[in-house]
Design a protein around this motif. Structure first.
Motif, short mmCIF file in Angstrom:
data_model
loop_
_atom_site.label_atom_id
_atom_site.label_comp_id
_atom_site.label_asym_id
_atom_site.label_seq_id
_atom_site.Cartn_x
_atom_site.Cartn_y
_atom_site.Cartn_z
N SER A 1 0.83 -1.19 0.00
CA SER A 1 0.00 0.00 0.00
C SER A 1 0.87 1.25 0.00
N ALA A 2 0.22 2.40 -0.12
CA ALA A 2 0.93 3.67 -0.02
C ALA A 2 1.38 3.89 1.42
N LEU A 3 2.36 4.75 1.60
CA LEU A 3 2.87 5.04 2.93
C LEU A 3 1.90 5.94 3.69
N ALA A 4 1.77 5.71 4.99
CA ALA A 4 0.80 6.48 5.77
C ALA A 4 1.28 6.61 7.21
N GLY A 5 0.80 7.65 7.87
CA GLY A 5 1.13 7.83 9.28
C GLY A 5 0.26 8.89 9.91
N PHE A 6 0.14 8.83 11.23
CA PHE A 6 -0.67 9.79 11.97
C PHE A 6 0.05 11.14 12.07
N CYS A 7 -0.74 12.19 12.05
CA CYS A 7 -0.20 13.53 12.26
C CYS A 7 0.10 13.74 13.74
N ASN A 8 1.23 14.33 14.03
CA ASN A 8 1.57 14.69 15.39
C ASN A 8 0.92 16.02 15.78
N MET A 9 0.76 16.23 17.06
CA MET A 9 0.19 17.48 17.54
C MET A 9 1.02 18.67 17.05
N GLY A 10 0.34 19.63 16.46
CA GLY A 10 1.00 20.85 16.01
C GLY A 10 1.53 20.80 14.59
N GLU A 11 1.50 19.64 13.93
CA GLU A 11 2.02 19.53 12.58
C GLU A 11 1.00 19.97 11.54
N THR A 12 1.49 20.53 10.44
CA THR A 12 0.66 20.67 9.26
C THR A 12 0.66 19.34 8.52
N LEU A 13 -0.23 19.20 7.55
CA LEU A 13 -0.26 17.98 6.76
C LEU A 13 1.04 17.79 5.99
N GLU A 14 1.56 18.90 5.45
CA GLU A 14 2.81 18.81 4.70
C GLU A 14 3.95 18.33 5.59
N GLU A 15 4.01 18.87 6.79
CA GLU A 15 5.08 18.48 7.71
C GLU A 15 4.96 17.01 8.10
#
Length: 342
Positions: free
Chosen positions: A218-232
């Motif tokens: 599958s494509a790579l995926a991960g949870f966003c950390n607190m305070g991150e933008t989607l790009e980051e």
């Protein structure tokens, strides 16, 4: 930067004002049911109810040896529940999930406290694990049962107030829970996740976790950390998992995903320079990640169901309902038209 959101739906086949009118009326109807307990209770008596057993949806086999969701009405369900020794209060645990195009309210209900085989016999269906159901259902049915499972799970895991420890009470629609001790209202939440298909111009990068079934990538995926933008979050996840630095991020689409516990998937494409495409896998994150050619992706997209035990090894991809499949299909289409990315 993420591109502005695009209109992803096909052009309407009827005048726009008429389509909007029907949609607006349905959304306002659902909103009223979420705010008015009496109206919701009345709608339940005439609505469609989708059954779950321990969060697995009830499916029925069709004459063509495929599966579909099975919806019952309250009048269908009440005698079944009575035959299985349940009183009428269980029906009130139904959770509103939406409204059909025929203006019929739709609910979900988990009957996990009842004997599974007995319910299946009474209803003429089979309770199927949701991950497997995603490969068996077509059209809008998979997102419907995914939403139902997510809401049922949320209610099962949020019965108590996090501030006082006291039991919370739900409204009739199940759109929120309330703690009278702290005057706190709780609403269902989703965890933001970025999922990205990385390309080096002629190949795309897919990975697999050790928990994946054999041959699934599958494509790579991960949870966003607190305070991150989607790009980051996207750049960090790719750097952590495969040791690559991406560029040219573009938005594709989004999706609610019920795994592991109700995620909001934001899907993007990104690229890397062909001269800086050496993969360095973090094996604490992934079992494997590698580049795939267009020919390999084309073959994998033709695999319509997971291989059975004993079959020869084959590369296969997430089901068509999954946003990962959409990313891969978009990339393949662009490659065939001689474009590097969206």
């Amino acid at each position: 930067m993420l591109r502005p959101l695009r209109i992803l739906l096909s052009p309407p086949k009827c005048p726009l004002t008429r389509c909007c009118s029907g949609y607006v009326s349905r959304m306002r109807f659902v909103n009223r049911l979420q705010e008015d307990d009496d109206a919701c209770a009345a709608a339940l008596q005439n609505g469609r109810i989708f059954l779950f057993h321990s969060l697995s949806p009830l499916l029925q086999r069709t004459n063509r040896e495929t599966f579909r969701t099975s919806a019952l009405t309250a009048s269908d369900l009440q005698p079944i529940l009575k035959n299985l020794g349940s009183d009428g209060s269980l029906l009130k645990e139904s959770v509103l999930i939406g409204c059909s195009e025929q203006n019929q309210a739709e609910f979900c209900l988990d009957v996990g406290q009842l004997d599974q085989a007995a319910v299946e016999e009474q209803c003429g269906g089979t309770f199927v694990d949701l991950r497997k159901a995603f490969f068996l259902l077509k059209g809008a049915e998979a997102p419907l049962v995914a939403k139902g499972q997510a809401l049922l799970r949320w209610h099962q895991t949020n019965r108590f107030c996090s501030a006082t420890g006291q039991p919370t009470q739900r409204n009739q629609a199940g759109s929120h829970r309330f703690c009278s001790s702290s005057s706190t209202t709780y609403y269902p939440q989703m965890s933001p996740v970025v999922i990205v298909l990385v390309s080096d111009g002629t190949r795309c990068l897919l990975g697999r976790q050790a928990s994946f079934p054999r041959g699934l990538y599958s494509a790579l995926a991960g949870f966003c950390n607190m305070g991150e933008t989607l790009e980051e979050a996207l750049r960090r996840e790719v750097a952590e998992e495969v040791g690559l630095e991406v560029q040219n991020i573009s938005y594709s689409s989004s999706q609610h995903w019920p795994f592991p516990h109700s995620s909001f998937m934001v899907a993007c494409h990104a690229s890397v320079s062909p001269t800086h495409s050496q993969v360095d896998v973090d094996h604490s994150e992934l079992e494997e990640a590698r580049w795939f050619s267009l020919d390999e992706i084309t073959c994998a997209l033709q695999v319509k169901a997971p291989p059975r035990r004993g079959d020869l090894p084959v590369i296969w991809l997430p089901p068509p309902h999954a946003v990962a499949n959409r990313l891969i299909t978009e990339w393949a289409g662009l490659q065939r038209h001689g474009k590097d990315g969206p």
